[in-house]
Write a protein that holds these residues in place. Structure first.
Motif, short mmCIF file in Angstrom:
data_model
loop_
_atom_site.label_atom_id
_atom_site.label_comp_id
_atom_site.label_asym_id
_atom_site.label_seq_id
_atom_site.Cartn_x
_atom_site.Cartn_y
_atom_site.Cartn_z
N GLY A 59 0.89 -1.08 0.07
CA GLY A 59 0.17 0.04 0.06
C GLY A 59 0.82 1.30 -0.07
N ILE A 60 1.99 1.26 -0.26
CA ILE A 60 2.94 2.36 -0.15
C ILE A 60 2.43 3.11 -1.38
N PRO A 61 2.36 4.48 -1.13
CA PRO A 61 1.90 5.47 -2.05
C PRO A 61 2.80 5.65 -3.27
N ASP A 62 2.25 5.98 -4.46
CA ASP A 62 2.98 6.34 -5.57
C ASP A 62 4.08 7.51 -5.59
N ASP A 63 3.85 8.35 -4.76
CA ASP A 63 4.76 9.35 -4.57
C ASP A 63 6.00 9.26 -3.55
N GLU A 188 5.80 -10.81 1.39
CA GLU A 188 4.62 -10.02 2.01
C GLU A 188 5.26 -9.49 3.31
N LYS A 189 6.11 -10.16 4.10
CA LYS A 189 6.59 -9.52 5.23
C LYS A 189 7.46 -8.18 5.12
N LEU A 190 8.15 -8.33 4.13
CA LEU A 190 8.90 -7.11 3.56
C LEU A 190 7.94 -6.02 3.20
N ALA A 191 6.94 -6.29 2.48
CA ALA A 191 6.07 -5.39 2.22
C ALA A 191 5.26 -4.73 3.16
N ARG A 192 5.14 -5.35 4.26
CA ARG A 192 4.67 -4.69 5.63
C ARG A 192 5.46 -4.11 6.23
N PHE A 193 6.79 -4.47 6.38
CA PHE A 193 7.87 -3.71 7.09
C PHE A 193 8.01 -2.42 6.26
N LEU A 194 8.17 -2.21 4.81
CA LEU A 194 8.17 -1.06 4.23
C LEU A 194 6.81 -0.21 4.53
N GLY A 195 5.96 -0.92 4.42
CA GLY A 195 4.41 -0.18 4.78
C GLY A 195 4.40 0.59 6.05
N GLN A 196 4.89 -0.36 6.98
CA GLN A 196 5.10 0.19 8.37
C GLN A 196 5.64 1.67 8.26
N HIS A 197 6.71 1.78 7.68
CA HIS A 197 7.55 3.10 7.92
C HIS A 197 7.24 4.05 6.82
N VAL A 198 6.80 3.70 5.61
CA VAL A 198 6.44 4.55 4.53
C VAL A 198 4.92 4.38 4.35
#
Length: 802
Positions: A59-63, A188-198
């Motif tokens: 769910g990381i934003p496009d910008d 998926e875990k990496l995606a959650r980690f990235l999304g947690q911070h960004v």
């Protein structure tokens, strides 16, 4: 330095259209970093596919911002992938991702060290979690913006081909806590980690601010020695440094129950030999092992001892730091470990008269169960220097020791520039390298007009931290040693006179507050470092018809560095001249690599001075009557293609005549409809043609640190997303380019934005920055009203030919 930047949306597009490796490659070439190996290019293609999958599924934003191959200031280290944005609290954040293509990984008993197949063989390397954390720590140490702006750094590792559980072994718990590692099944875990911070996009230009943030002064080993020996982690050891550190500790343990161990660590200037050695001294001492730091050079020992005075007893300081000549009467295996820094300076015999003992290398190996030799044979600067890999191997074999090898490659001096050291080798004609010039290097090198100008610059650079000094080849007699009023180095025509380093300061000359008023030599500077160094090249090194010639006879009678040359000259003239030649060149290589931030150079010999000016691209002023320099040739370096051969943007790119200082770029918009209006050429093999790309010749010196005058360059059509920090070709009615007189120009783009209730933001002003080594070029500033009228015609990709 940013090699590739985009927002998430553009990054995904570049990967999906199979453009990503070409864009990273173009960025590397455009930054002057050379062409990477085919394996590295393949790794970009593979790893970025995996990162695109992760980002697309999140769910990381496009910008959100994306940076690839970010070069950490003051080092030679590159961060694989950075994602920037804001968290739920609105705080700026950057996630650092260390990418690995490893498949199988084995755990080891060494802290933060694993074993895997890399570089064609199975090797021990740093754990990727430690690597990611250490890169984040370096970035925080060196970049003031990260701390002052409160940018949160979150490191992690992604082994997208690996299913090995060894990477998460309990032995690495501490490192995994600081930087989690994700395997093939953990997308998926990496995606959650990235999304947690960004959680939100990068609307605050985080990447630009980090890229252009103030760089903190590099730490001096001498200044932090006491804290380091007390157990504080003053220096982050990265990659090969950490591996050498852990290997030495392991060998020290092995030697207690087995045969002698010898570790030969080779590394050039600034690779951290002394930092690793002193870190080992502190750790071995904490483990209650008998260890000493050993070096023949008196200057480092004296400086270290001076810095430790008041923090521990003098007797303990003496027990930690010893001369290489102190072991000729030492019993076998007296020490657990001896750490021999500057091992290339070892002599055969010891004592003032060189009459004690048999051989320093032999005696050190005999005195310790484990001996670690830190070696750089290109810093042998004395006729009696015998330290070499071959010499150490010979005596280790005679002692029945097991020999191990390691290499330090990470560059932390010369602004982290391996390129500068390669340039030095080329300039001094020690060996041929690929670095014939200093374009694109983030290290300041300047040939000054006079010794007076050098002195004034060094005085000014010294004010802040007392870390700038003048050094010179030992070609002037030391008259001030007997007469305190005498001047040793004199150039009356420049109204210049200074003394050699004062006798009262001895080996601590480098750190004395008033010593900037004297000139140092190789004997008081080797093994130490400065922020800035000014080097006077003496008559022992001159250039004739482009050839660097050494003149041993021009050395001072006070210098013992080539004592023995005259005798050797009678016995074997060719061998004697070759040895003296290497000593003199090594001396200047060592002097000119003492600076962590920059080097100033001057030679009294006109031809030598002109040679170095030409090498760094400076222009010697011509007399007023001299004819003007000819304009760069506009002959195409690419063969024009016949019309029937041209497949626009498939096998060919258009050549756009922007050199003419007139006209609009509207024709660029009609290339597809009117291809016959342009010449078409086949680009170099490493460029994949894409719609919107074009080739043009750049005229002028305003960007000569990036783009040579007359260079043919590749541009691409401006895309969406931020242009912040990019080199762009622009047009505006208010621009009057100083090189062409035209309404277009090529500059580094920077914009300052302000909030707008209708459009979220608008340009407050746009700054177009030159990057020139010559004076007279100023930024072009477009304020709010006129900023909106700026037309970005193309984004610079790479210099192709000059």
């Amino acid at each position: 330095m940013l090699i590739y930047t985009a927002d998430k949306r553009r990054f995904v597009e570049h990967v999906q259209h199979n453009q990503i490796e070409d864009r990273i490659l173009a960025g590397m070439l455009g930054a002057g970093k050379g062409k990477p190996s085919p394996n590295e290019i393949t790794s970009w293609r593979n790893s970025m596919q995996y990162m695109e999958n992760v980002l697309s599924a999140s769910g990381i934003p496009d910008d959100a911002g994306v940076a690839i191959e970010y070069m950490i200031p003051q080092t030679s280290k590159r961060v694989d992938f950075i994602l920037t944005g804001r968290n739920d609290d609105g705080r700026d954040t950057a996630v650092i991702v260390e990418l690995k293509q490893w498949e199988q990984v084995e755990a080891t008993e060494k802290d933060a060290i694993v074993r895997t197949f890399v570089g064609g063989k199975e090797r021990e390397v740093t754990h990727p979690s430690y690597q990611a954390w250490s890169y984040a720590a370096l970035l925080e140490d060196y970049n003031e913006t990260v701390q002052t702006d409160g940018i949160g750094l979150h490191p992690c590792a992604y082994l997208h081909n690996s299913v090995s559980g060894a990477i998460s072994d309990a032995r690495y718990h501490e490192h995994l806590e600081r930087a989690p590692a994700f395997l093939k099944a953990d997308a998926e875990k990496l995606a959650r980690f990235l999304g947690q911070h960004v959680r939100k996009g990068d609307t605050n230009d985080i990447l630009y601010r980090v890229e252009h943030g103030r760089i903190r002064p590099s730490k001096s080993l001498a200044d932090h020695l006491a804290s380091l020996l007390q157990g504080n982690a003053e220096f982050v050891m990265v990659d090969d440094q950490k591996l050498v550190f852990e290997s030495a500790l392991e060998l020290s343990d092995i030697a207690e129950g087995h045969s002698k161990q010898v570790l030969i660590v080779e590394g050039g200037p600034g690779t951290g030999k002394s930092v690793v050695a002193v870190n080992l001294l502190g750790e071995l001492t904490r483990r209650e092992k008998v260890a000493q730091y050993v070096t023949r050079n008196a200057a480092p020992r004296a400086v270290y001892e001076a810095r430790l005075t008041g923090t521990m007893k003098k007797s303990r300081i003496s027990n930690l730091f010893r001369s290489s000549g102190a072991f000729h009467q030492t019993d076998a295996d007296t020490f657990d470990t001896l750490l021999v820094d500057e091992a290339h300076r070892l002599n055969e015999k010891s004592g003032i008269f060189q009459n004690l003992g048999e051989n320093q290398t032999k005696e050190i190996i005999n005195a310790a169960r484990t001996a670690v030799f830190f070696l750089d044979e290109d810093q042998r600067i004395h006729w009696k220097d015998t330290g070499s890999r071959e010499e150490i191997e010979r005596w280790a074999q005679a002692a029945g020791a097991t020999v191990h090898y390691a290499e330090l490659r990470s560059q932390f001096r010369c602004a982290g520039s391996d390129g500068y050291l390669a340039w030095l080798d080329q300039a001094l004609q020690i060996r041929e390298t690929a670095n014939e010039d200093l374009d694109e290097l983030d290290y300041s090198v300047e040939v000054v007009d006079s010794p007076t100008a050098m002195r004034d610059r060094i005085f000014a650079l010294n004010v802040h931290a007392n870390r700038a000094r003048m050094l010179a080849g030992y070609c002037w007699d030391w008259e001030s040693k007997k007469d305190g009023q005498a001047m040793d180095i004199r150039f009356p025509e420049h109204d210049f006179a200074m003394q050699w380093n004062l006798d009262k300061d001895g080996s601590t000359w480098m750190i004395q507050p008033d010593s900037v008023h004297q000139i140092g030599c190789i004997h008081t500077s080797q093994g130490l470092e400065l922020d800035y160094v000014g080097v006077i090249i003496g008559p022992d090194l001159i250039v004739r018809d482009g050839k660097v010639i050494t003149v041993p006879e021009a050395r001072s009678k006070n210098d013992a560095s080539i004592k023995g040359y005259k005798k050797a000259l009678k016995e074997d003239p060719d061998a004697a001249r070759a040895k003296a030649d290497r000593i003199i060149k090594n001396t200047y290589r060592t002097l000119m690599s003492r600076g962590m931030k920059g080097c100033l150079i001057w030679s009294a010999d006109a031809e030598t001075h002109a040679y170095f000016r030409a090498l760094i691209g400076q222009h010697t002023p011509e007399p007023q009557s001299a004819p003007a320099e000819a304009a760069p040739a506009d002959v195409l370096p690419f063969e024009k293609m016949a019309p029937e051969e041209v497949e626009p943007f498939v096998n060919a790119l258009p050549v756009v005549p922007i050199k003419a200082a007139a006209g609009s770029f509207s024709d660029l918009q009609t290339v597809d409809q009117n291809p016959d209006a342009f010449d078409w050429v086949m680009p170099p093999d490493f460029i994949t043609p894409q719609p919107g790309m074009f080739i043009a010749q750049v005229v002028g010196e305003s960007m000569n640190r990036r783009i040579a005058n007359g260079a043919w360059c590749l541009f691409r059509a401006p895309g969406g997303g931020t242009r912040e920090g990019k080199i762009v070709l622009v047009q505006h009615r208010d621009i009057n380019d100083p090189d062409t007189g035209a309404s277009f120009t090529i500059k580094r783009y920077h914009s300052e934005k302000t909030a707008d209730p209708d459009t979220e933001w608008r340009h407050q002003r746009i700054i177009l920055k030159p990057e020139s080594s010559l004076p007279g070029y100023e930024s072009i500033i477009l304020e709010e009203d006129s900023a909106s009228e700026l037309v970005v015609v193309g984004e610079y990709v790479a210099q192709l030919e000059h």
